[in-house]
Design a protein around this motif. Structure first.
Motif: not given
Length: 439
Positions: A117-140
């Motif tokens: 997980v990456l946490t990045q402040p946006l400068g206006d009081g909000k925060t951007l959260y970026m996280y990796d996606i686990d495709h193992d539990h998806e269909e296919g």
């Protein structure tokens, strides 16, 4: 019997052990740094994507968060999936660059959830959260990448081939080097075991290939020659001295016997001292002659009453007490012991003579309980310069040590404050028996 290891196997085994340790450390560190490399790649990609989004977000706040196959981003913690929000409630298991890793990274369970997980402040009081996606539990399931996997397998095979191409020749070179170094050393050890033979020293010394080994061989041969020459000189000196002393001693003894007959069986005190000295010299000469033999024959043993022997020796050396106030405390059992009489007379007489000669006024204790004889006397308090454990005994004790070493007896010298004790153990290597019987 101790197991003796060959130097060749010790050196080669040490090299192999070192290589095994290096390979073990390498195999343990390789997965760790592989994971770190993957985390660095993920951190760099996510950080770069976050910075790129912040740049566009400042211009247009309606810019949608980035999303691709590998990771997804949302604005605000409430927009995160419940599973990710639950992970954020605990401290991260690892921080790597801009990314925080949650979950048990040391677990061997393939189903254990690990999220970056990456946490990045946006400068206006909000925060951007970026996280990796686990495709193992998806269909296919996860998308396969056969071309990339084939390339990776090819590269991995190349790495394995290069590793073997380095390890195997290195192992062969080390084995040859060990053989090259140890082989002349083994020849040197084999040659050194023949140095007790004069013909081996007189012959031409083998070439041991290395200058250092040849120098060591020359020094070893020279040392053996010097030691054997000194031993031969010492043996000749003992034999010559003993033989030369026996003739004048025999003359003195015969003349003393004549003087005894002329004096009616009782000699004056001065002649008695000469008689005692002649007897002592005769015993010492016989001892030196016996010790000078390269393989001395076992001395004949008899049943000896040590109490009577010590009493006789005390009477012969009582004159050494003189006018001093010395009390003799004798505690010796009267059971016969199987011992060589001449050697016992020489050793015990030497210890008793020195004890009476150097004792201060007080008590001289003489005790015997087979197989241990103890003679203790009081001495002057030793000055700082008189730190020798042979205080008061000198050369006589050294001669007795050599004689007892030949007989297999053991001498213990104990120097305490104003007390000198000599203990003799009749643990003979010649088959001395127990008291009262033959061994």
């Amino acid at each position: 019997m101790r197991n003796r290891l060959s130097l060749k196997w010790v050196i080669s085994g040490s090299f192999l052990f070192l290589i095994a340790v290096v390979l073990l450390i390498y195999s343990q560190l390789l997965p760790v740094y592989t994971v770190r490399g993957l985390l660095y790649t993920a951190s760099a990609m996510m950080e770069e994507e976050a910075q790129y989004f912040v740049r566009h977000y400042k211009k247009d706040p309606t810019t949608p968060p980035p999303r691709n196959y590998f990771f997804e981003a949302v604005i605000g913690k409430e927009a995160l999936p419940a599973s990710v929000r639950q992970l954020l409630e605990a401290p991260p298991s690892m921080s790597f660059g801009a990314v925080q890793v949650f979950g048990d990274t040391d677990s061997d369970d393939d189903d254990a959830e690990i999220r970056a997980v990456l946490t990045q402040p946006l400068g206006d009081g909000k925060t951007l959260y970026m996280y990796d996606i686990d495709h193992d539990h998806e269909e296919g399931g996860e998308v396969e990448t056969p071309l990339s996997d084939a390339y990776f397998d090819q590269v991995l095979q190349g790495v394995v081939f290069v590793s073997l191409a380095v390890f195997v020749p290195a192992l062969i070179i080390i084995a040859l080097l060990v053989w090259w170094l140890v082989r002349p050393l083994g020849r040197l050890a084999q040659w050194s075991s023949t140095l007790n033979n004069p013909d081996a020293r007189a012959g031409e010394r083998p070439d041991f290939s290395f200058k250092e080994f040849n120098t060591l061989a020359d020094a070893l041969a020279q040392s053996v020659e010097q030691v054997q020459a000194a031993s031969q000189r010492e043996g000749r000196l003992l034999r010559y001295t003993s033989h030369e002393l026996r003739t004048p001693l025999a003359v003195l003894k015969a003349n003393i016997e004549l003087l005894t007959l002329q004096a009616g069986g009782v000699l004056p005190s001065s002649l008695q001292r000469i008689e005692r000295s002649v007897l002592n010299m005769q015993l010492i000469a016989e001892t030196l002659l016996w010790m000078s033999r390269e393989r001395p024959e076992p001395l004949p043993e008899e049943d000896i009453d040590l109490s009577a022997l010590v009493g006789e020796l005390i009477d012969k050396h009582r004159y050494l007490i003189g006018n001093r106030d010395i009390e003799l405390l004798v505690d010796i059992h009267s059971e016969p012991c199987q011992l060589p009489p001449t050697a016992c007379r020489i050793v015990i007489g030497n210890f008793l003579r020195n004890a009476l000669q150097y004792a201060e006024e007080g008590q001289v204790e003489i005790s015997f309980n087979y197989p241990r004889l103890v003679i203790a006397n009081h001495i002057r308090e030793a000055k700082p310069r008189e730190e020798s454990s042979d205080y008061g005994y000198g050369l006589g004790l050294q001669l007795m040590r050599q004689l007892c070493a030949k007989l297999g007896w053991q001498i213990d010298v104990i120097l305490e404050q104003q007390r000198f004790t000599v203990a003799l153990e009749f643990t003979s290597l010649q088959g001395v028996g127990v008291p009262g019987g033959r061994g």
